[in-house]
Scaffold this motif. Structure first.
Motif, PDB file in Angstrom:
ATOM      1  N   TYR B 301       0.766  -1.239  -0.038  1.00  0.00           N
ATOM      2  CA  TYR B 301       0.170  -0.184   0.199  1.00  0.00           C
ATOM      3  C   TYR B 301       0.749   1.045  -0.023  1.00  0.00           C
ATOM      4  N   ALA B 302       2.235   1.238   0.013  1.00  0.00           N
ATOM      5  CA  ALA B 302       3.025   2.369   0.206  1.00  0.00           C
ATOM      6  C   ALA B 302       3.030   3.059  -1.021  1.00  0.00           C
ATOM      7  N   LEU B 303       2.908   2.580  -2.213  1.00  0.00           N
ATOM      8  CA  LEU B 303       2.790   3.407  -3.338  1.00  0.00           C
ATOM      9  C   LEU B 303       1.510   4.557  -3.664  1.00  0.00           C
ATOM     10  N   PRO B 304       0.306   3.833  -3.650  1.00  0.00           N
ATOM     11  CA  PRO B 304      -0.746   4.563  -3.436  1.00  0.00           C
ATOM     12  C   PRO B 304      -0.930   5.608  -2.285  1.00  0.00           C
ATOM     13  N   ALA B 305      -0.474   5.127  -1.158  1.00  0.00           N
ATOM     14  CA  ALA B 305      -0.658   6.230   0.050  1.00  0.00           C
ATOM     15  C   ALA B 305       0.349   7.143  -0.379  1.00  0.00           C
ATOM     16  N   TYR B 306       1.675   6.951  -0.737  1.00  0.00           N
ATOM     17  CA  TYR B 306       2.743   7.762  -1.089  1.00  0.00           C
ATOM     18  C   TYR B 306       2.204   9.013  -1.901  1.00  0.00           C
ATOM     19  N   TYR B 307       1.558   8.414  -2.935  1.00  0.00           N
ATOM     20  CA  TYR B 307       1.135   9.229  -4.295  1.00  0.00           C
ATOM     21  C   TYR B 307      -0.097  10.045  -3.740  1.00  0.00           C
ATOM     22  N   ILE B 308      -0.819   9.782  -2.781  1.00  0.00           N
ATOM     23  CA  ILE B 308      -1.825  10.774  -2.282  1.00  0.00           C
ATOM     24  C   ILE B 308      -1.272  12.102  -1.559  1.00  0.00           C
ATOM     25  N   VAL B 309      -0.387  11.493  -0.633  1.00  0.00           N
ATOM     26  CA  VAL B 309       0.095  12.441   0.051  1.00  0.00           C
ATOM     27  C   VAL B 309       0.861  13.405  -0.726  1.00  0.00           C
ATOM     28  N   ASN B 310       1.808  12.792  -1.947  1.00  0.00           N
ATOM     29  CA  ASN B 310       2.218  13.693  -3.011  1.00  0.00           C
ATOM     30  C   ASN B 310       1.531  14.757  -3.368  1.00  0.00           C
ATOM     31  N   PHE B 311       0.419  14.334  -4.093  1.00  0.00           N
ATOM     32  CA  PHE B 311      -0.522  15.074  -4.750  1.00  0.00           C
ATOM     33  C   PHE B 311      -1.122  16.410  -3.893  1.00  0.00           C
ATOM     34  N   ALA B 312      -1.398  15.970  -2.636  1.00  0.00           N
ATOM     35  CA  ALA B 312      -1.864  16.832  -1.704  1.00  0.00           C
ATOM     36  C   ALA B 312      -0.884  18.178  -1.334  1.00  0.00           C
ATOM     37  N   GLU B 313       0.199  17.691  -1.163  1.00  0.00           N
ATOM     38  CA  GLU B 313       1.304  18.678  -0.607  1.00  0.00           C
ATOM     39  C   GLU B 313       1.945  19.192  -1.728  1.00  0.00           C
ATOM     40  N   VAL B 314       1.958  18.706  -2.932  1.00  0.00           N
ATOM     41  CA  VAL B 314       2.551  19.372  -4.331  1.00  0.00           C
ATOM     42  C   VAL B 314       1.476  20.496  -4.640  1.00  0.00           C
ATOM     43  N   SER B 315       0.041  20.064  -4.386  1.00  0.00           N
ATOM     44  CA  SER B 315      -1.023  21.256  -4.996  1.00  0.00           C
ATOM     45  C   SER B 315      -0.818  22.222  -4.087  1.00  0.00           C
ATOM     46  N   SER B 316      -0.781  21.999  -2.595  1.00  0.00           N
ATOM     47  CA  SER B 316      -0.382  23.165  -1.763  1.00  0.00           C
ATOM     48  C   SER B 316       0.793  23.885  -2.110  1.00  0.00           C
ATOM     49  N   ASN B 317       2.021  23.341  -2.147  1.00  0.00           N
ATOM     50  CA  ASN B 317       3.154  24.073  -2.265  1.00  0.00           C
ATOM     51  C   ASN B 317       3.166  24.782  -3.652  1.00  0.00           C
ATOM     52  N   LEU B 318       2.558  24.423  -4.645  1.00  0.00           N
ATOM     53  CA  LEU B 318       2.846  25.085  -6.029  1.00  0.00           C
ATOM     54  C   LEU B 318       1.718  26.427  -6.098  1.00  0.00           C
ATOM     55  N   SER B 319       0.925  26.471  -4.921  1.00  0.00           N
ATOM     56  CA  SER B 319      -0.169  27.431  -4.999  1.00  0.00           C
ATOM     57  C   SER B 319       0.779  29.107  -4.804  1.00  0.00           C
ATOM     58  N   ARG B 320       1.845  28.915  -4.128  1.00  0.00           N
ATOM     59  CA  ARG B 320       2.680  30.037  -4.168  1.00  0.00           C
ATOM     60  C   ARG B 320       2.898  30.661  -5.635  1.00  0.00           C
ATOM     61  N   PHE B 321       2.839  30.100  -6.553  1.00  0.00           N
ATOM     62  CA  PHE B 321       3.300  30.422  -8.033  1.00  0.00           C
ATOM     63  C   PHE B 321       1.917  31.067  -8.562  1.00  0.00           C
ATOM     64  N   ASP B 322       2.054  32.569  -8.427  1.00  0.00           N
ATOM     65  CA  ASP B 322       0.782  33.277  -8.796  1.00  0.00           C
ATOM     66  C   ASP B 322       1.094  34.395  -9.759  1.00  0.00           C
ATOM     67  N   GLY B 323       2.187  34.623 -10.079  1.00  0.00           N
ATOM     68  CA  GLY B 323       2.621  35.622 -11.109  1.00  0.00           C
ATOM     69  C   GLY B 323       2.652  37.057 -10.293  1.00  0.00           C
ATOM     70  N   VAL B 324       2.610  37.194  -9.072  1.00  0.00           N
ATOM     71  CA  VAL B 324       2.697  38.213  -8.230  1.00  0.00           C
ATOM     72  C   VAL B 324       4.053  38.523  -7.518  1.00  0.00           C
ATOM     73  N   LYS B 325       4.372  37.551  -6.805  1.00  0.00           N
ATOM     74  CA  LYS B 325       5.470  37.785  -5.909  1.00  0.00           C
ATOM     75  C   LYS B 325       7.002  37.361  -6.842  1.00  0.00           C
ATOM     76  N   TYR B 326       7.017  36.571  -7.612  1.00  0.00           N
ATOM     77  CA  TYR B 326       8.168  36.307  -8.166  1.00  0.00           C
ATOM     78  C   TYR B 326       7.716  35.136  -9.264  1.00  0.00           C
ATOM     79  N   GLY B 327       8.939  35.316 -10.124  1.00  0.00           N
ATOM     80  CA  GLY B 327       8.602  34.175 -11.391  1.00  0.00           C
ATOM     81  C   GLY B 327       7.940  34.970 -12.443  1.00  0.00           C
ATOM     82  N   LEU B 328       7.387  34.111 -13.336  1.00  0.00           N
ATOM     83  CA  LEU B 328       6.559  34.252 -14.697  1.00  0.00           C
ATOM     84  C   LEU B 328       5.315  35.135 -14.499  1.00  0.00           C
ATOM     85  N   HIS B 329       5.231  36.044 -15.130  1.00  0.00           N
ATOM     86  CA  HIS B 329       3.639  36.589 -14.938  1.00  0.00           C
ATOM     87  C   HIS B 329       3.283  36.849 -16.240  1.00  0.00           C
TER      88      HIS B 329
END
Lengths: 97, 476
Positions: B301-329
């Motif tokens: 069960y490690a692989l499916p459990a791993y990917y669920i946590v991965n998706f959840a944290e990745v979507s939260s962490n990548l929410s910082r990229f909004d074109g306002v503070k840094y990076g592409l706009h």
């Protein structure tokens, strides 16, 4: 498993523009990924409990900045796409209509 | 001519110290090699323009007597680790021109030791993938067969060490991203215990899994780098110290080896990998290790459990990229429109897919069924390992279920790409340290493709990994 409408709703929640021609492939990929991870629903366990992950708990420090200097602040500000002086500029949030 | 193929940190250090050559000579030798090879391999996204100046500084330290083992040693750095003033892009269009405003703690420690940074290496965008094909800036090739992937996500770092365009490298490991490319490229790669190495200045993919890890040609090289970059850090509250975990050892002289046979025989593993692994088990016994069969009842069960946590944290962490503070706009019709345009254009296909998946598993109504359940499973699987470590000191599996696959082979089937991580994700789910070491090769279509075995130890017990690895590879 997952509909095109659901993909559109997720993309809207996540603030990501997806093109219409991409929605079909996203729906099919995400559908097959979800049916794979659904595997974990087979495990019999008490889901009311809370997991306790990691060896470290409650790490405290003084509530003051430990790394910002005028130079780092300028370096960070220099990376913003649009600025006016020491402010980051964005479009107007409130419109008339 | 410096023999880069057989060079180690120890040898390079002694040669610089005794004046056989200088840090500048060594840096030039690597730059020369990059010139010759990297247009084919594409391990580097950028070779820094101040390499010679850095090496000159290292030579001054030797002259002044304030040098360390890493002074003048040429490093390749994965493109998601911050080096102050340099571009760091996570191989994403959204950060294509982003300059780091500070040094990652691991980089600061290497700078203090006098290391020389050659450049930043290619990776899957935001460390999401398993082949380095998901970079926004082109694929990296496997030095052993240019038609095959180097693995990922730290594919550029592993390919660079394997092709002698750096002596050692830093990668980051979220679900196998240091170990799998190390196995595919025939080098040594370590995923430290969670919290051993500070994550300050490492771009977050999955904060509760991510660790920076060294890649080198020998276990000793990996150990020297690990000992330099580890340690508690005020900037990362999850860092541990040497005494966080109790030191336990069962085997009197040599560590006792556990093999999870059932997990190994559940299918999906290539015959050449299993054959190689069987030979390895014989070798463990010949070397005098006691080998015990162990059970990890919930490992499947490690692989499916791993990917669920991965998706959840990745979507939260990548929410910082909004074109306002840094990076592409990218401009939209209003501020919300800016977000949609910037994120839609800036993120590649895999990043977009995982952000949507994370949004799904975290949405109300699905949270308990996916994210909460996955975290509970994480605990259950960790307990399985802790129980197994009552009988053994290390647990060994192959690192990957197959040797390096062909470029493009898994592009249309994300699930088959995820299955590559079957053996590696357990170390990230549980926070245990794990290291991939070369275990031979298999000849496919006229090319010798490396294979690796993965050694996992108790929390905080990297030393047993190094001890075993040196015996297995015959290092002194």
């Amino acid at each position: 498993m997952i509909t095109k409408q659901e993909i559109e709703k997720l993309a809207n929640l996540a603030r990501i523009k997806v093109n219409q021609d991409e929605i079909d492939s996203l729906a099919s990929d995400i559908g097959s990924i979800l049916s794979y991870v659904d595997e974990i629903k087979k495990v019999n366990m008490n889901i009311d409990s809370k997991a306790n992950i990691g060896a470290i708990n409650n790490v405290f420090r003084e509530d003051k900045s430990i790394s910002s200097t005028p130079e780092t602040i300028q370096a960070i500000m220099n990376e913003s796409p649009d600025r006016e002086g020491d402010f980051i500029a964005v479009k107007k949030i409130i419109s008339q209509d | 001519m410096i023999d880069l193929n057989n060079l180690t940190i120890e040898k390079a250090h002694n040669n610089i110290k005794t004046g056989k050559y200088t840090s500048v000579d060594l840096a030039k030798a690597y730059l020369n090699e990059i010139e010759k090879k990297d247009k084919d391999i594409h391990a580097y996204l950028e070779v820094y323009d101040d390499v010679i100046q850095q090496a000159q500084q290292a030579d001054i330290r030797f002259k002044n007597g304030n040098f360390t083992k890493l002074t003048g040693i040429p490093f390749a750095i994965k493109d998601n680790i911050l080096v102050k003033g340099k571009i760091v892009s996570s191989a994403s269009k959204i950060l294509e021109n982003y300059h780091a405003s500070y040094d990652a703690t691991a980089i600061e420690k290497l700078k203090n030791a006098g290391a020389v940074f050659i450049g930043r290496t290619n990776m899957d965008e935001f460390a999401l993938g398993g082949s380095t094909e998901k970079s926004a800036f082109g694929v990296t090739k496997n030095p052993h067969d240019l038609n095959r992937v180097p693995g990922g996500t730290s594919g550029g770092s592993a390919a660079s060490v394997a092709s002698n365009t750096s002596l050692v490298a830093l990668g980051s490991d979220t679900g196998g991203s240091v170990r799998q490319p190390s196995a595919f490229c025939g080098v040594v790669g370590l995923k430290p215990s969670y919290g051993s190495v500070s994550r300050y200045g490492l771009m977050a993919a999955v904060s509760s899994f991510d660790q920076i890890g060294p890649i080198g040609k020998t276990v000793s090289d990996v150990q020297i780098v690990f000992e330099t970059i580890k340690g508690k850090d005020i900037h990362d509250g999850t860092t541990i110290s040497d005494d966080t975990y109790e030191k336990v050892r069962i085997g009197n002289k040599k560590p006792i080896v556990g093999i999870p046979s059932f997990f190994m025989n559940m299918g999906g593993i290539k015959k050449e990998v299993l054959d190689n692994f069987k030979k390895c088990i014989e070798k463990f016994k010949e070397l005098g290790f006691e080998v015990i069969d162990i059970d990890l009842p919930n490992a499947s069960y490690a692989l499916p459990a791993y990917y669920i946590v991965n998706f959840a944290e990745v979507s939260s962490n990548l929410s910082r990229f909004d074109g306002v503070k840094y990076g592409l706009h990218k401009d939209g019709k209003d501020i919300i429109g800016d977000y949609f345009e910037t994120r839609g254009y800036g993120f590649g296909k895999e990043a977009r897919r995982r952000i949507l998946l994370g949004t799904y598993v975290l949405s109300s109504g699905y949270y308990d069924a996916y994210y909460n359940r996955a975290n509970l499973l994480r605990q259950v699987i960790t307990n399985d390992f802790i129980y197994a470590f009552k009988k053994v000191d290390i647990i060994i599996t192959p690192t990957t279920p197959s040797p390096a696959f062909k470029i493009g082979e898994k592009n249309n089937d994300p699930v088959s790409m995820y299955l590559e991580d079957i053996f590696t994700v357990t170390a990230n789910l549980t926070g245990l340290p794990a290291m991939s070491i070369p275990s031979g090769s298999v000849n496919i279509e006229g090319k010798d493709l490396p294979l690796g075995i993965q050694v996992t130890a108790r929390h905080g017990d990297e030393n047993t990994l190094f001890e075993f690895g040196k015996v297995f590879l015959g290092e002194n």
